[in-house]
Motif scaffolding. Structure first.
Motif, PDB file in Angstrom:
ATOM      1  N   CYS A 264       0.810  -1.226   0.000  1.00 53.28           N
ATOM      2  CA  CYS A 264       0.000   0.000   0.000  1.00 53.28           C
ATOM      3  C   CYS A 264       0.840   1.272   0.000  1.00 53.28           C
ATOM      4  O   CYS A 264       0.629   2.180  -0.811  1.00 53.28           O
ATOM      5  CB  CYS A 264      -0.945   0.001   1.195  1.00 53.28           C
ATOM      6  SG  CYS A 264      -1.944  -1.479   1.363  1.00 53.28           S
ATOM      7  N   CYS A 279      -5.450  -1.409  -6.669  1.00 54.33           N
ATOM      8  CA  CYS A 279      -5.474  -2.366  -5.557  1.00 54.33           C
ATOM      9  C   CYS A 279      -6.204  -3.642  -5.954  1.00 54.33           C
ATOM     10  O   CYS A 279      -7.074  -3.638  -6.816  1.00 54.33           O
ATOM     11  CB  CYS A 279      -6.204  -1.761  -4.360  1.00 54.33           C
ATOM     12  SG  CYS A 279      -5.720  -0.102  -3.917  1.00 54.33           S
ATOM     13  N   ALA A 303     -10.729   4.239  -4.431  1.00 52.74           N
ATOM     14  CA  ALA A 303     -11.292   4.426  -3.096  1.00 52.74           C
ATOM     15  C   ALA A 303     -12.547   3.575  -2.947  1.00 52.74           C
ATOM     16  O   ALA A 303     -13.240   3.288  -3.923  1.00 52.74           O
ATOM     17  CB  ALA A 303     -11.632   5.900  -2.856  1.00 52.74           C
ATOM     18  N   ASP A 304     -12.813   3.172  -1.719  1.00 55.72           N
ATOM     19  CA  ASP A 304     -14.064   2.490  -1.363  1.00 55.72           C
ATOM     20  C   ASP A 304     -15.083   3.508  -0.883  1.00 55.72           C
ATOM     21  O   ASP A 304     -14.730   4.465  -0.187  1.00 55.72           O
ATOM     22  CB  ASP A 304     -13.846   1.507  -0.210  1.00 55.72           C
ATOM     23  CG  ASP A 304     -12.998   0.310  -0.585  1.00 55.72           C
ATOM     24  OD1 ASP A 304     -12.723   0.124  -1.783  1.00 55.72           O
ATOM     25  OD2 ASP A 304     -12.607  -0.431   0.336  1.00 55.72           O
ATOM     26  N   SER A 306     -17.245   3.878   1.836  1.00 55.60           N
ATOM     27  CA  SER A 306     -17.220   3.165   3.115  1.00 55.60           C
ATOM     28  C   SER A 306     -18.360   3.523   4.057  1.00 55.60           C
ATOM     29  O   SER A 306     -18.804   2.685   4.839  1.00 55.60           O
ATOM     30  CB  SER A 306     -15.884   3.422   3.824  1.00 55.60           C
ATOM     31  OG  SER A 306     -14.827   2.831   3.108  1.00 55.60           O
ATOM     32  N   HIS A 319      -9.635   4.221   1.652  1.00 50.79           N
ATOM     33  CA  HIS A 319      -8.938   2.987   1.305  1.00 50.79           C
ATOM     34  C   HIS A 319      -7.687   2.888   2.167  1.00 50.79           C
ATOM     35  O   HIS A 319      -7.291   3.848   2.815  1.00 50.79           O
ATOM     36  CB  HIS A 319      -8.595   2.898  -0.172  1.00 50.79           C
ATOM     37  CG  HIS A 319      -8.824   1.520  -0.724  1.00 50.79           C
ATOM     38  ND1 HIS A 319      -8.767   1.217  -2.047  1.00 50.79           N
ATOM     39  CD2 HIS A 319      -9.112   0.336  -0.100  1.00 50.79           C
ATOM     40  CE1 HIS A 319      -9.023  -0.064  -2.245  1.00 50.79           C
ATOM     41  NE2 HIS A 319      -9.232  -0.620  -1.063  1.00 50.79           N
ATOM     42  N   HIS A 413     -14.944  -0.345  -5.931  1.00 55.92           N
ATOM     43  CA  HIS A 413     -13.797   0.555  -6.096  1.00 55.92           C
ATOM     44  C   HIS A 413     -14.147   1.650  -7.096  1.00 55.92           C
ATOM     45  O   HIS A 413     -14.705   1.360  -8.159  1.00 55.92           O
ATOM     46  CB  HIS A 413     -12.572  -0.187  -6.635  1.00 55.92           C
ATOM     47  CG  HIS A 413     -11.963  -1.137  -5.673  1.00 55.92           C
ATOM     48  ND1 HIS A 413     -11.162  -2.191  -6.079  1.00 55.92           N
ATOM     49  CD2 HIS A 413     -12.011  -1.207  -4.323  1.00 55.92           C
ATOM     50  CE1 HIS A 413     -10.750  -2.867  -5.023  1.00 55.92           C
ATOM     51  NE2 HIS A 413     -11.258  -2.289  -3.941  1.00 55.92           N
TER      52      HIS A 413
END
Length: 439
Positions: A264, A279, A303-304, A306, A319, A413
């Motif tokens: 990461c 990712c 990015a998630d 979330s 993320h 994602h």
């Protein structure tokens, strides 16, 4: 961009209208487009009036391998002209009309808009739908951006290291569908191909110094620092030697076990250099990042989605520490952390900066693609989590956006960049007949 994109341009007219005025406008247009240096312009310098002229011009453009065509309705013209160009050239088309000039003696001088209408109707009814119509004194920038996306994807050299992450079936892809839709042939590599790269010590030392200068390292040990610097050097060398434009990495569960750290933090550092790294082996996520790069954004990342806050109409985009360093908010402490993979995570941690953002996902279902877009604004928030993240206030209802994501089965994602570029994405989707889902 490695090479310039070739675009053909011609101006169509008919002698019953003010051809001399159209010629003057077209000369001005030629000068203006030549200032756009991302493109190589294959220009038909003379006004095209006869069908034979259109055929000769189109064949010349075909020999130059143009990737798009701009047909200007200098004046109203015969419908055969545009049809002849599109019979010979199977490329996206911009039908461009000039605004009408002041009337002269009670006559319409150009009737350019009607020419665009004629051409659009002919092409549509001839089942040639990859076109856009525009009435303007200047070339349509969204069309040019869409061609940049098309060109970039058609020439992208994309790799996947390993496979998608364990259990992430929703980001699996049909490779031949990717080839059919975008012209991309995936290159497959194993994790050991990265581990076995002989890194340059000078690069390792440079990355080690950079990491020390930027990050709070209190949560990692010296070996983890060294491993992160080594991995930066290995990944960069592999990326360059293979001539890649992007890599999707199976970053867990084997990576930390076999190399000693997860990738990461190294991915965060390298993405700052414009190296596209996705990712969890997410190929469609990588394609989305490459599209953002085609539009001029060097540092997109995945990015998630979330969390959502319905009252404040915000979502948390998070993320585990892969966002490029330049997206730091300038306030929070930038850290390297080891909060997962049995304390071998080594991820970056900071809050992302405030500003307009766009989320983009090219997403496939059984080989068929659709595009998801959403925009909002990253707002101020404290550092309360590990990883890299932003609190984003949407321009539409966050609850409705989330419903669209889950009801359409969009994968989890999203490529995130700091600007609104929805019009260019819409244009690309239109020209390539890809359904668009707007959040």
């Amino acid at each position: 961009m490695k090479e310039k994109i070739k675009i053909g341009i011609a101006c169509l007219a008919r002698n019953t209208y003010d051809v001399k005025a159209a010629e003057q406008l077209y000369k001005k247009t030629q000068k203006e487009v030549l200032e756009k240096k991302d493109f190589e312009w294959i220009i038909e310098k003379n006004i095209v009036i006869e069908e034979k002229e259109a055929e000769i011009s189109a064949l010349e453009m075909k020999s130059e391998n143009v990737e798009a065509l701009i047909l200007i309705s200098g004046t109203f013209h015969l419908g055969t002209l545009a049809l002849k160009y599109c019979q010979i050239l199977s490329v996206p088309v911009l039908l461009w009309g000039y605004p009408e000039l002041p009337y002269d003696g009670g006559k319409i001088r150009l009737n350019s808009l009607c020419g665009v209408n004629l051409d659009a109707s002919n092409l549509y009814k001839a089942h040639k739908r990859s076109f856009h119509a525009s009435i303007s004194s200047t070339v349509n920038e969204e069309f040019l951006n869409a061609i940049k996306i098309q060109h970039t994807l058609n020439h992208a050299h994309v790799g996947i290291i390993g496979h998608h992450a364990q259990g992430f079936y929703n980001i699996d892809v049909d490779e031949l569908s990717i080839y059919h839709k975008f012209g991309i042939l995936l290159n497959h590599y194993e994790l050991n191909d990265i581990f076995n790269v002989e890194e340059e010590q000078q690069e390792v030392d440079a990355y080690k110094l950079k990491i020390k200068q930027i990050f709070d390292l209190s949560d990692i040990n010296k070996n983890q620092l060294f491993k992160t610097a080594i991995l930066c050097a290995k990944l960069k060398k592999f990326y360059q030697e293979q001539g890649l434009d992007g890599i999707a990495i199976r970053c867990w569960p084997e990576f930390a076990n076999n190399f000693g750290i997860s990738p990461c933090a190294a991915m965060s550092i390298l993405q700052e250099e414009g190296i596209a790294l996705a990712c969890e082996g997410d190929i469609d996520g990588l394609i989305s990042m490459i599209v953002h790069q085609a539009l001029g954004f060097a540092t997109p990342f995945l990015a998630d989605l979330s969390q959502i806050n319905k009252e404040k109409n915000t979502m948390l985009l998070w993320h585990c520490g892969v966002a490029p360093i330049s997206l730091w908010d300038g306030v929070s402490i930038r850290s390297l952390d080891t909060y997962f993979a049995q304390n071998r995570g080594v991820t970056t941690g900071f809050v992302l900066k405030q500003g307009d953002i766009q989320l983009l996902r090219f997403d496939s279902v059984q080989g068929e693609y659709r595009i998801f877009i959403c925009e909002g604004k990253a707002v101020e928030m404290p550092k309360e989590l590990r990883g890299t993240y932003a609190n984003v206030r949407l321009n539409t209802s966050v609850e409705k956006v989330f419903d669209k994501v889950v009801e359409n089965g969009i994968a989890h994602h999203f490529s995130m960049c700091y600007k609104h570029v929805n019009d260019s994405i819409r244009m690309y989707a239109k020209l390539n007949n890809i359904p668009l889902i707007e959040g």
